[in-house]
Write an enzyme that holds these catalytic residues in place. Structure first.
Site, PDB file in Angstrom:
ATOM      1  N   GLN A 104       0.835  -1.223   0.000  1.00 30.33           N
ATOM      2  CA  GLN A 104       0.000   0.000   0.000  1.00 30.33           C
ATOM      3  C   GLN A 104       0.859   1.258   0.000  1.00 30.33           C
ATOM      4  OE1 GLN A 104      -3.119   0.741   3.007  1.00 30.33           O
ATOM      5  NE2 GLN A 104      -4.010  -1.208   2.435  1.00 30.33           N
ATOM      6  N   PRO A 131      -5.546  -6.106   4.795  1.00 31.75           N
ATOM      7  CA  PRO A 131      -6.161  -6.919   3.735  1.00 31.75           C
ATOM      8  C   PRO A 131      -5.391  -8.233   3.579  1.00 31.75           C
ATOM      9  CG  PRO A 131      -5.469  -4.740   2.915  1.00 31.75           C
ATOM     10  CD  PRO A 131      -4.906  -4.890   4.287  1.00 31.75           C
ATOM     11  N   PHE A 293     -13.385  -1.514   2.691  1.00 32.45           N
ATOM     12  CA  PHE A 293     -11.929  -1.666   2.765  1.00 32.45           C
ATOM     13  C   PHE A 293     -11.239  -1.064   1.554  1.00 32.45           C
ATOM     14  CE2 PHE A 293     -14.127  -5.175   4.779  1.00 32.45           C
ATOM     15  CZ  PHE A 293     -13.804  -4.882   6.092  1.00 32.45           C
ATOM     16  N   LEU A 294     -11.916  -1.106   0.404  1.00 36.92           N
ATOM     17  CA  LEU A 294     -11.327  -0.534  -0.803  1.00 36.92           C
ATOM     18  C   LEU A 294     -11.453   0.992  -0.764  1.00 36.92           C
ATOM     19  CD1 LEU A 294      -9.976  -1.393  -3.411  1.00 36.92           C
ATOM     20  CD2 LEU A 294     -12.186  -1.274  -4.545  1.00 36.92           C
ATOM     21  N   GLN A 295     -12.541   1.443  -0.144  1.00 35.68           N
ATOM     22  CA  GLN A 295     -12.858   2.874  -0.102  1.00 35.68           C
ATOM     23  C   GLN A 295     -11.640   3.740   0.236  1.00 35.68           C
ATOM     24  OE1 GLN A 295     -15.197   4.984   3.192  1.00 35.68           O
ATOM     25  NE2 GLN A 295     -16.807   3.908   2.107  1.00 35.68           N
ATOM     26  N   ASP A 296     -10.999   3.470   1.359  1.00 36.88           N
ATOM     27  CA  ASP A 296      -9.885   4.336   1.766  1.00 36.88           C
ATOM     28  C   ASP A 296      -8.627   4.093   0.936  1.00 36.88           C
ATOM     29  OD1 ASP A 296      -7.898   2.675   3.960  1.00 36.88           O
ATOM     30  OD2 ASP A 296      -9.883   1.850   3.635  1.00 36.88           O
ATOM     31  N   GLN A 297      -8.480   2.866   0.382  1.00 36.18           N
ATOM     32  CA  GLN A 297      -7.281   2.568  -0.410  1.00 36.18           C
ATOM     33  C   GLN A 297      -7.278   3.307  -1.749  1.00 36.18           C
ATOM     34  OE1 GLN A 297      -5.806  -1.599  -0.483  1.00 36.18           O
ATOM     35  NE2 GLN A 297      -7.542  -2.089   0.815  1.00 36.18           N
ATOM     36  N   HIS A 319     -11.198   5.717   8.325  1.00 38.80           N
ATOM     37  CA  HIS A 319      -9.962   5.512   7.561  1.00 38.80           C
ATOM     38  C   HIS A 319      -9.969   6.368   6.293  1.00 38.80           C
ATOM     39  CE1 HIS A 319      -8.721   1.778   9.740  1.00 38.80           C
ATOM     40  NE2 HIS A 319      -7.546   2.176   9.344  1.00 38.80           N
TER      41      HIS A 319
END
EC number: 6.5.1.4
Length: 364
Positions: A104, A131, A293-297, A319
């Site tokens: 990340q 993840p 979980f994808l949202q902040d990445q 996050h």
């Protein structure tokens, strides 16, 4: 770097490792020196943990940077970036610290290098509070490709808590600039699939039980779809003992969502399967286009892209708000969050919009 370093409060909002990852990557890409204070100040063991330290050292290595104050337990660090270098870079947490979190922080930097980067990342591939590698490959990777991000990842060895010992080899191609992404049409859920695994000395029956429990749970809500969750016994490429499950849903428009869980001592396999299934269902109900979980990445890629990105999500997580706060501090990107009012939205559906900063790779 003549201008004064940008000061970042490591205790704000989510107050964890994410502040380090987003600010270190953006420092590297923008060439802005940073000072981060009060790192993980509110945590039970404040300061840098092995995985955070390894990530910072990796970024410093990628951008030939000057890293001060970085040691285990340190609450203040400064990073003065230099030129981003392609080539081979190795990072080893020496614990079960997540290789996915190392990726990340390193991936955005490697995109702005002068050539192809080879990253050898060692630690936990399926670790708590991060993840799973399967999520990174099956959910994160296809979606970031929409921004123009291309990387290959070869899992050489899987590693589990508490020993780690996993290793992935990642090849990253540089970009001139990133494209903006629009994901506002969810469509219908078209496929559900996944993997339930056991490794080491754990019996195969655990994998079958996790899979069956997950299927039963999803069936209560989604009756018409075939659900394929493969039970697997990991033999050759696994170090240590572990078990877990990831369940992925794919929509008719190519949106991806996941629920996952890892086994713990004394927890029934059924419970792990149910936990992953419930997480998946929760992430489908809000009618957004990405899971929590994808949202902040995706925030860092939206911030760097040239143009306006719009992504439909469920409730905006802390996050995500933290990533936005850091991205706006270190780039010219401007984010807005608005509630969706269309007939498909629940009361927790939002659009995250970003006018990207249009970062250009000076090395290409």
């Amino acid at each position: 770097m003549d201008s004064a370093a940008v000061e970042i409060d490591g205790s704000v909002m989510e107050g964890g490792g994410q502040i380090l990852r987003v600010s270190a990557a953006l420092s590297c890409i923008t060439g802005t020196a940073i000072k981060i204070a009060k790192i993980r100040a509110g945590r039970s063991s404040p300061g840098l943990r092995p995985q955070h330290l390894t990530g910072l050292q990796l970024v410093s290595d990628l951008c030939s940077g000057g890293l001060q104050g970085a040691s285990i337990g340190s609450t203040d660090i400064s990073l003065t970036p230099g030129k981003i270098r392609s080539g081979n870079h190795t990072a080893d947490t020496t614990t079960a610290g997540s290789v996915c979190l190392l990726l990340q922080v390193a991936l955005p930097c490697a995109l702005f290098a002068d050539g192809v980067s080879q990253l050898c990342l060692k630690g936990g591939t399926n670790a708590e509070m991060a993840p799973q590698i399967d999520y990174t490959l099956k959910v994160f990777k296809p979606i970031v490709e929409k921004f123009g991000v291309h990387f290959d990842c070869n899992i050489r060895m899987r590693g589990y808590y508490p020993k780690g010992g996993g290793e992935v080899a990642v090849t990253v191609n540089p970009v001139k600039e990133l494209q903006p992404v629009t994901m506002t049409e969810r469509g219908t859920i078209a496929k559900i699939y996944g993997r339930a695994f056991v490794a080491g000395v754990l019996p195969f029956k655990l994998a079958k039980d996790m899979s069956a429990a997950a299927v039963r749970t999803i069936r209560k809500e989604i009756k018409e779809l075939y659900i394929n969750i493969q039970p697997l016994q990991e033999k050759e490429k696994a170090y240590g003992n572990g078990n877990g499950i990831i369940v992925i849903a794919e929509s008719s428009t190519g949106c991806l969502f996941a629920g996952s869980a890892l086994g713990k001592k004394g927890v029934y396999a059924d419970k792990i399967g149910i936990e992953a299934a419930e997480m998946l269902l929760r992430n489908i109900r809000h009618n957004g286009c990405v899971d929590e979980f994808l949202q902040d990445q995706l925030i860092i890629f939206m911030a760097l892209a040239k143009g306006t990105s719009r992504i439909r999500t469920g409730t905006v997580t802390l996050h995500t708000r933290t990533a936005i706060h850091i991205a706006e501090q270190l780039t010219q990107a401007k984010f807005t969050i608005t509630k969706c009012e269309d007939e498909l939205s629940s009361n927790v559906t939002f659009i995250i919009e970003c006018q990207g900063s249009g970062a250009v790779n000076p090395n290409l």
